[in-house]
Design a protein around this motif. Sequence first.
Motif, short mmCIF file in Angstrom:
data_model
loop_
_atom_site.label_atom_id
_atom_site.label_comp_id
_atom_site.label_asym_id
_atom_site.label_seq_id
_atom_site.Cartn_x
_atom_site.Cartn_y
_atom_site.Cartn_z
N THR A 1 106.44 47.58 1.64
CA THR A 1 106.10 46.86 0.42
C THR A 1 104.86 46.00 0.63
O THR A 1 104.81 45.19 1.56
CB THR A 1 107.28 45.97 -0.02
N ALA A 2 103.87 46.20 -0.22
CA ALA A 2 102.60 45.49 -0.08
C ALA A 2 101.68 45.90 -1.22
O ALA A 2 101.98 46.85 -1.96
CB ALA A 2 101.93 45.82 1.26
N VAL A 3 100.55 45.21 -1.32
CA VAL A 3 99.46 45.68 -2.16
C VAL A 3 98.58 46.56 -1.28
O VAL A 3 98.18 46.15 -0.18
CB VAL A 3 98.64 44.51 -2.75
N TYR A 4 98.32 47.76 -1.76
CA TYR A 4 97.53 48.73 -1.00
C TYR A 4 96.11 48.77 -1.56
O TYR A 4 95.92 48.88 -2.78
CB TYR A 4 98.18 50.11 -1.08
N GLY B 1 100.48 53.45 -7.47
CA GLY B 1 101.49 52.55 -6.95
C GLY B 1 102.71 52.51 -7.85
O GLY B 1 102.73 53.09 -8.94
N ARG C 1 96.70 47.52 3.65
CA ARG C 1 97.75 46.91 2.84
C ARG C 1 97.93 45.46 3.23
O ARG C 1 97.65 45.06 4.35
CB ARG C 1 99.07 47.67 2.98
N SER D 1 107.30 51.37 -7.94
CA SER D 1 108.54 50.94 -7.26
C SER D 1 109.39 52.16 -6.96
O SER D 1 109.59 53.01 -7.83
CB SER D 1 109.31 49.97 -8.15
N THR E 1 106.21 48.81 -4.07
CA THR E 1 107.44 48.07 -3.80
C THR E 1 108.54 49.05 -3.45
O THR E 1 108.80 50.00 -4.19
CB THR E 1 107.86 47.25 -5.03
N THR F 1 96.69 48.22 -5.46
CA THR F 1 97.82 48.74 -6.24
C THR F 1 99.11 48.36 -5.52
O THR F 1 99.22 48.49 -4.31
CB THR F 1 97.69 50.27 -6.45
N GLN F 2 100.07 47.88 -6.29
CA GLN F 2 101.32 47.37 -5.71
C GLN F 2 102.27 48.52 -5.39
O GLN F 2 102.51 49.40 -6.23
CB GLN F 2 101.99 46.41 -6.69
#
Length: 128
Positions: free
Chosen positions: A90-93, A9, A38, A11, A125, A122-123
């Motif tokens: 955008t999310a936590v997967y 993960g 997610r 950005s 963004t 895992t984030q």
Amino acid sequence: QVQLVESGGGSVQDGGSLRLSCAASGYTGNSGCMGWFRQAPGKEREGVATIDSEGYTTFAESVKGRFTLSKDNAKNTLYLQMNSLKPGDTAVYYCAGQRSGIRCVSRSVVPRSRFTYWGQGTQVTVAS
């Protein structure tokens, strides 16, 4: 005990790419269906993509044509390649797996309720 560990993960800018990995351990025999879900803030956890015991992959409509899913059986690792990322991604997967020994065949995204094991998340963004 099955364990799923996600990585990859981070950005990125709108239009960028990321590859998520999910290393699975503890499986004895067939791992059944596996997949990625997610969860964005304030929203339900939703299915992104799943792969069945025959290697058939299915995707949520929102990611079709942008995400690909693959599995390396020798390494017991699941990969989610995400291209053309959008802020809406955008999310936590989370990686998801079933119990050992299950044969799972599905031609649609496998629902969350059919998975027993989950990674820590895992984030991802995506900035506009």
